[in-house]
Design an enzyme around this catalytic site. Structure first.
Site, mmCIF file in Angstrom:
data_model
loop_
_atom_site.group_PDB
_atom_site.id
_atom_site.type_symbol
_atom_site.label_atom_id
_atom_site.label_comp_id
_atom_site.label_asym_id
_atom_site.label_seq_id
_atom_site.Cartn_x
_atom_site.Cartn_y
_atom_site.Cartn_z
ATOM 1 N N ALA A 221 -66.901 112.323 -25.639
ATOM 2 C CA ALA A 221 -66.749 113.195 -26.513
ATOM 3 C C ALA A 221 -67.718 112.902 -27.802
ATOM 4 O O ALA A 221 -68.251 112.008 -27.919
ATOM 5 C CB ALA A 221 -65.093 112.810 -27.020
ATOM 6 N N GLY B 134 -65.002 110.752 -22.287
ATOM 7 C CA GLY B 134 -64.517 111.924 -21.988
ATOM 8 C C GLY B 134 -65.021 112.589 -20.822
ATOM 9 O O GLY B 134 -64.449 113.481 -20.340
ATOM 10 N N GLU C 168 -63.768 111.381 -18.011
ATOM 11 C CA GLU C 168 -62.499 111.747 -17.587
ATOM 12 C C GLU C 168 -62.280 113.292 -17.226
ATOM 13 O O GLU C 168 -61.495 113.562 -16.325
ATOM 14 C CB GLU C 168 -61.722 111.646 -19.224
ATOM 15 C CG GLU C 168 -61.531 110.199 -19.604
ATOM 16 C CD GLU C 168 -60.618 110.051 -20.669
ATOM 17 O OE1 GLU C 168 -61.397 110.689 -21.847
ATOM 18 O OE2 GLU C 168 -59.595 109.513 -20.946
ATOM 19 N N GLU D 118 -65.471 103.439 -24.342
ATOM 20 C CA GLU D 118 -64.682 103.920 -25.709
ATOM 21 C C GLU D 118 -63.953 102.359 -26.255
ATOM 22 O O GLU D 118 -64.361 102.260 -27.521
ATOM 23 C CB GLU D 118 -63.284 104.419 -25.139
ATOM 24 C CG GLU D 118 -63.479 105.964 -25.328
ATOM 25 C CD GLU D 118 -63.700 106.479 -23.857
ATOM 26 O OE1 GLU D 118 -64.528 105.706 -22.812
ATOM 27 O OE2 GLU D 118 -63.596 107.579 -23.274
HETATM 28 N N1 DAK Z 1 -71.578 112.120 -29.303
HETATM 29 C C1 DAK Z 1 -72.386 112.952 -30.053
HETATM 30 N N2 DAK Z 1 -73.622 112.592 -30.032
HETATM 31 C C2 DAK Z 1 -74.006 111.993 -28.745
HETATM 32 C C3 DAK Z 1 -73.243 111.178 -27.995
HETATM 33 C C4 DAK Z 1 -71.824 111.410 -28.215
HETATM 34 N N3 DAK Z 1 -71.011 111.086 -27.495
HETATM 35 N N4 DAK Z 1 -74.068 110.489 -27.102
HETATM 36 C C5 DAK Z 1 -75.252 110.987 -27.475
HETATM 37 N N5 DAK Z 1 -75.215 111.699 -28.608
HETATM 38 C C6 DAK Z 1 -76.491 112.356 -29.289
HETATM 39 C C7 DAK Z 1 -77.217 111.097 -29.929
HETATM 40 O O1 DAK Z 1 -76.722 110.855 -31.238
HETATM 41 C C8 DAK Z 1 -78.760 111.744 -30.137
HETATM 42 O O2 DAK Z 1 -78.728 112.682 -31.182
HETATM 43 P P1 DAK Z 1 -79.994 112.771 -32.161
HETATM 44 O O3 DAK Z 1 -80.020 111.300 -32.740
HETATM 45 O O4 DAK Z 1 -81.013 113.106 -31.263
HETATM 46 O O5 DAK Z 1 -79.493 113.817 -33.280
HETATM 47 C C9 DAK Z 1 -78.786 112.542 -28.950
HETATM 48 O O6 DAK Z 1 -77.370 112.593 -28.454
HETATM 49 C C10 DAK Z 1 -79.437 111.817 -27.770
HETATM 50 O O7 DAK Z 1 -78.956 110.762 -27.607
HETATM 51 P P2 DAK Z 1 -79.766 109.178 -27.539
HETATM 52 O O8 DAK Z 1 -80.839 109.319 -28.531
HETATM 53 O O9 DAK Z 1 -78.761 107.973 -28.056
HETATM 54 O O10 DAK Z 1 -80.255 109.087 -25.861
HETATM 55 P P3 DAK Z 1 -80.421 107.722 -25.153
HETATM 56 O O11 DAK Z 1 -80.963 108.137 -23.969
HETATM 57 O O12 DAK Z 1 -81.255 106.727 -26.070
HETATM 58 O O13 DAK Z 1 -78.844 106.868 -25.220
HETATM 59 C C11 DAK Z 1 -76.720 106.879 -24.636
HETATM 60 C C12 DAK Z 1 -77.845 107.672 -24.231
HETATM 61 C C13 DAK Z 1 -75.642 107.825 -23.602
HETATM 62 C C14 DAK Z 1 -76.651 105.610 -23.829
HETATM 63 C C15 DAK Z 1 -76.219 106.812 -25.979
HETATM 64 O O14 DAK Z 1 -76.547 108.321 -26.529
HETATM 65 C C16 DAK Z 1 -74.598 106.957 -26.160
HETATM 66 O O15 DAK Z 1 -74.514 105.495 -26.105
HETATM 67 N N6 DAK Z 1 -74.057 107.647 -26.480
HETATM 68 C C17 DAK Z 1 -72.531 107.485 -26.830
HETATM 69 C C18 DAK Z 1 -71.764 107.229 -25.484
HETATM 70 C C19 DAK Z 1 -70.277 107.097 -25.687
HETATM 71 O O16 DAK Z 1 -69.902 105.858 -26.486
HETATM 72 N N7 DAK Z 1 -69.443 107.772 -25.078
HETATM 73 C C20 DAK Z 1 -67.832 107.821 -25.332
HETATM 74 C C21 DAK Z 1 -67.508 108.693 -26.610
HETATM 75 S S1 DAK Z 1 -66.112 108.370 -27.048
HETATM 76 C C22 DAK Z 1 -58.954 111.717 -26.336
HETATM 77 C C23 DAK Z 1 -59.802 112.448 -25.303
HETATM 78 C C24 DAK Z 1 -61.212 111.954 -25.033
HETATM 79 C C25 DAK Z 1 -61.671 111.097 -25.969
HETATM 80 C C26 DAK Z 1 -61.032 110.453 -26.786
HETATM 81 C C27 DAK Z 1 -59.720 111.069 -26.923
HETATM 82 N N8 DAK Z 1 -57.655 112.309 -26.600
HETATM 83 C C28 DAK Z 1 -57.393 113.364 -25.834
HETATM 84 C C29 DAK Z 1 -56.966 111.608 -27.356
HETATM 85 C C30 DAK Z 1 -62.966 110.606 -25.296
HETATM 86 C C31 DAK Z 1 -63.573 109.764 -26.276
HETATM 87 C C32 DAK Z 1 -65.002 109.411 -25.978
HETATM 88 O O17 DAK Z 1 -65.672 110.004 -24.873
#
Ligand code: DAK
Length: 259
Positions: free
Chosen positions: A65, A110, A113, A133
């Site tokens: 997400a 997400g 998911e 998460e």
């Molecule tokens: N959201 C927003 N931007 C993101 C992102 C994300 N999840 N993942 C990456 N980006 C953005 C980065 O900020 C970066 O943007 P700029 O800095 O260039 O502006 C760009 O994408 C490239 O990312 P990185 O520079 O970080 O790239 P790397 O290759 O170095 O790293 C990475 C890739 C995937 C390891 C890293 O980006 C990372 O850790 N990203 C976050 C992964 C994460 O934590 N995902 C889980 C998100 S929480 C719900 C339903 C669903 C959900 C919640 C509630 N309900 C129905 C209640 C879901 C929740 C989630 O998914």
């Protein structure tokens, strides 16, 4: 079908949705969910669409997400986002056509998911899949704690959910999280080949069988088997069932019409 955050096409009986926010690794925001939900409605209605592929293309499925969106959302935006998440995931689950997830690069949070709501998951070599998460002080809210546990068992689900550490495609294959791993450049070819194979089957048998499998996951075994028996009796009277058996006896390929 022009969208901002997804690409959507129908070709050879296959409806494909490609997540398309490459700058943020296909992070899922409310707009993407709205567009995906709309595309799924179109695919559900269109009788020419026999199978659906959900993908992010051959680079990245989705990094989860959109954290920027979630961290800034007002309560009303959050409410709408949560609703859209469940609405979209339910539409994938309840679609009466097979849905194949073709996963490359990353399927996190997400993103993972979304793939869990699909019927079949295939992955490109080098893909990392996980639910990180917990590292954000959250836990999956799109059915991840439930669907992952049902798919791979409590032990592996807790390992993935509690550590938040993604696993690679090979490990995902070993635990049954995906059913096939292919070289990245072959991912879409493999997904389309599988989709075409499924599209040639009887759509009515496919639809009823999918409903038996999914219904059975949520009830006890005798209830699931009873449901299967009743639906099977219905299936036996369809043109497709007659055609399939007749074609076998006449040593020819069946011509299924979905009736
Ligand atoms: N959201 C927003 N931007 C993101 C992102 C994300 N999840 N993942 C990456 N980006 C953005 C980065 O900020 C970066 O943007 P700029 O800095 O260039 O502006 C760009 O994408 C490239 O990312 P990185 O520079 O970080 O790239 P790397 O290759 O170095 O790293 C990475 C890739 C995937 C390891 C890293 O980006 C990372 O850790 N990203 C976050 C992964 C994460 O934590 N995902 C889980 C998100 S929480 C719900 C339903 C669903 C959900 C919640 C509630 N309900 C129905 C209640 C879901 C929740 C989630 O998914």
């Amino acid at each position: 079908m022009n969208y901002e955050t997804i690409l959507c096409e129908i070709e050879d009986g296959i409806g494909t949705i490609t997540l398309n926010r490459p700058k943020v690794l296909n992070a899922i925001n409310d707009e993407l969910l709205k567009e995906m939900s709309e595309a799924l409605d179109i695919f559900a209605e269109n009788q020419n669409v026999k199978v659906v592929i959900l993908t992010g293309g051959d680079k990245v499925f989705a990094a989860g997400a959109d954290i920027v969106f979630m961290s800034e959302a007002s309560s009303l935006e959050a409410e709408s986002f949560v609703r859209l998440c469940h609405e979209t995931i339910d539409k994938i689950t309840n679609l009466d056509k097979p849905v194949i997830a073709a996963i490359a690069g990353l399927a996190l949070g997400g993103g993972c998911e979304l793939t869990l709501s699909c019927d079949i998951r295939i992955a490109a070599e080098g893909t990392n899949i996980g639910l990180p998460e917990i590292n954000l002080g959250l836990y999956p809210g799109g059915g991840g704690t439930q669907r992952l546990t049902r798919l791979v068992g409590t032990g592996w689900a807790k390992q993935l959910l509690m550590t938040g550490k993604p696993i690679d495609a090979k490990s995902a294959l070993n635990i049954g999280l995906v059913t096939k791993v292919v070289p990245a450049q072959e991912l879409m070819k493999e997904a389309k080949g599988l989709a075409l194979e499924l599209a040639r089957k009887s759509t009515i048998a496919m639809r009823l069988m999918k409903s038996c499998i999914d219904y059975g996951e949520n009830v006890d075994l005798p209830s699931g088997c009873l449901f299967e028996q009743k639906v099977w009796a219905l299936l036996l009277s369809t043109d497709d069932a007659h055609e399939g058996m007749k074609a076998f006896l006449e040593k020819r390929k069946p011509d299924f019409r979905g009736r």
